[in-house]
Motif scaffolding. Structure first.
Motif, PDB file in Angstrom:
ATOM      1  N   ARG A 111       8.477   5.300   3.305  1.00  0.00           N
ATOM      2  CA  ARG A 111       9.398   5.459   2.172  1.00  0.00           C
ATOM      3  C   ARG A 111       8.621   5.207   0.879  1.00  0.00           C
ATOM      4  O   ARG A 111       8.021   4.151   0.701  1.00  0.00           O
ATOM      5  N   ASP A 153      13.964   6.907   4.190  1.00  0.00           N
ATOM      6  CA  ASP A 153      12.869   6.764   5.146  1.00  0.00           C
ATOM      7  C   ASP A 153      12.597   8.090   5.843  1.00  0.00           C
ATOM      8  O   ASP A 153      13.532   8.801   6.215  1.00  0.00           O
ATOM      9  N   LYS A 178      10.079   1.192  -5.350  1.00  0.00           N
ATOM     10  CA  LYS A 178       9.831   0.281  -4.228  1.00  0.00           C
ATOM     11  C   LYS A 178       9.564   1.145  -3.014  1.00  0.00           C
ATOM     12  O   LYS A 178      10.277   2.116  -2.749  1.00  0.00           O
ATOM     13  N   SER A 214       7.942   1.297   1.226  1.00  0.00           N
ATOM     14  CA  SER A 214       7.734   0.515   2.449  1.00  0.00           C
ATOM     15  C   SER A 214       7.116   1.390   3.526  1.00  0.00           C
ATOM     16  O   SER A 214       7.284   2.614   3.538  1.00  0.00           O
ATOM     17  N   LYS A 231       6.865   1.065   7.812  1.00  0.00           N
ATOM     18  CA  LYS A 231       7.245   0.318   9.016  1.00  0.00           C
ATOM     19  C   LYS A 231       6.544   0.963  10.203  1.00  0.00           C
ATOM     20  O   LYS A 231       6.537   2.184  10.334  1.00  0.00           O
ATOM     21  N   ILE A 273       6.190  -4.514   9.044  1.00  0.00           N
ATOM     22  CA  ILE A 273       6.765  -3.920   7.835  1.00  0.00           C
ATOM     23  C   ILE A 273       5.990  -4.433   6.628  1.00  0.00           C
ATOM     24  O   ILE A 273       5.761  -5.636   6.501  1.00  0.00           O
ATOM     25  N   ARG A 274       5.581  -3.514   5.768  1.00  0.00           N
ATOM     26  CA  ARG A 274       4.916  -3.877   4.519  1.00  0.00           C
ATOM     27  C   ARG A 274       5.689  -3.241   3.361  1.00  0.00           C
ATOM     28  O   ARG A 274       6.104  -2.090   3.447  1.00  0.00           O
ATOM     29  N   TYR A 275       5.837  -4.022   2.304  1.00  0.00           N
ATOM     30  CA  TYR A 275       6.578  -3.581   1.129  1.00  0.00           C
ATOM     31  C   TYR A 275       5.651  -3.494  -0.078  1.00  0.00           C
ATOM     32  O   TYR A 275       4.727  -4.297  -0.210  1.00  0.00           O
ATOM     33  N   GLN A 279       5.475  -2.273  -4.524  1.00  0.00           N
ATOM     34  CA  GLN A 279       6.210  -2.040  -5.756  1.00  0.00           C
ATOM     35  C   GLN A 279       5.249  -1.459  -6.782  1.00  0.00           C
ATOM     36  O   GLN A 279       4.139  -1.959  -6.948  1.00  0.00           O
ATOM     37  N   GLY A 318       4.813  -9.164   3.839  1.00  0.00           N
ATOM     38  CA  GLY A 318       5.225  -8.332   4.962  1.00  0.00           C
ATOM     39  C   GLY A 318       5.804  -9.169   6.084  1.00  0.00           C
ATOM     40  O   GLY A 318       5.791 -10.396   6.051  1.00  0.00           O
TER      41      GLY A 318
END
Length: 197
Positions: A42, A52, A110, A112, A114, A128-130, A132, A147
């Motif tokens: 995403r 996603d 934002k 992500s 997964k 999962i890593r996020y 910004q 994460g």
């Protein structure tokens, strides 16, 4: 030239194929090969920040086919980032890795990634890593957020561990049972960096 074909076929590897281990019969645990099952993206590069996009991987082989610029390389870069924590070359410290806020008409995007896989221990894991990316007046600011790694035991028990980025970079190669050097320089070797004849 005379070519002979064997009527015997080698068995195809399965999703849970056992790695060859001479110690397996000696009472020690046999190690399984890790396998990637699903990837969700995403807001990375050309992937929309609004929903996603899910890619499922099948055994023994998944082919990724598409036109130029449709995101094939981004899928591989996301897999590499999830397993090693290494950003792709030319992303200007992550600023060009996340979808540009100007394109979506926002001040902030934002994103992500997964990844669901089976580790060499046989346990299913979700990592999962996020991210910004913020657009200020004159510059973009990239931030890799904390994460999560979730493991699912055979008894249905779920464990979640929140990690700083540097901790995840160390944990993921251990969980898949492959060193970071092999992941970066053999499995995810970029075509421009390849020295094969």
């Amino acid at each position: 030239l005379n070519v002979r074909r064997s009527s015997r076929r080698a068995p195809l590897p399965t999703r849970h194929a056992l790695a060859v281990d001479s110690r397996a019969g000696s009472g020690q645990d046999a190690r399984r090969m890790s396998s990637i099952e699903k990837l969700s993206i995403r807001g990375i590069r050309s992937f929309s920040p609004d929903r996603d996009q899910v890619i499922e991987f099948y055994s023994p082989l998944t082919m990724i086919v598409g036109h130029n610029g449709c995101g094939k390389t981004t899928i591989i870069e996301c897999l590499k980032y999830m397993l090693t924590g290494t950003l792709p070359p030319g992303t200007k410290s992550g600023q060009y890795f996340v979808n540009d806020p100007k394109v979506s008409g926002a001040q902030e995007v934002k994103a992500s990634i997964k990844l669901r896989l089976k580790g060499h221990s046989g346990k299913t894991m979700v990592s999962i890593r996020y991210f910004q990316l913020t657009q200020s007046r004159s510059r973009l600011t990239f931030k890799a957020l904390d994460g999560v790694i979730r493991t699912f035991g055979s008894d249905g028990e779920t464990k979640s561990m929140s990690h700083r980025c540097s901790d995840m970079d160390k944990q993921m190669p251990l969980l898949v049972g492959v060193s970071k050097a092999i992941l970066e320089n053999v499995i995810f070797c970029h075509q421009e960096e390849s020295n094969w004849p």
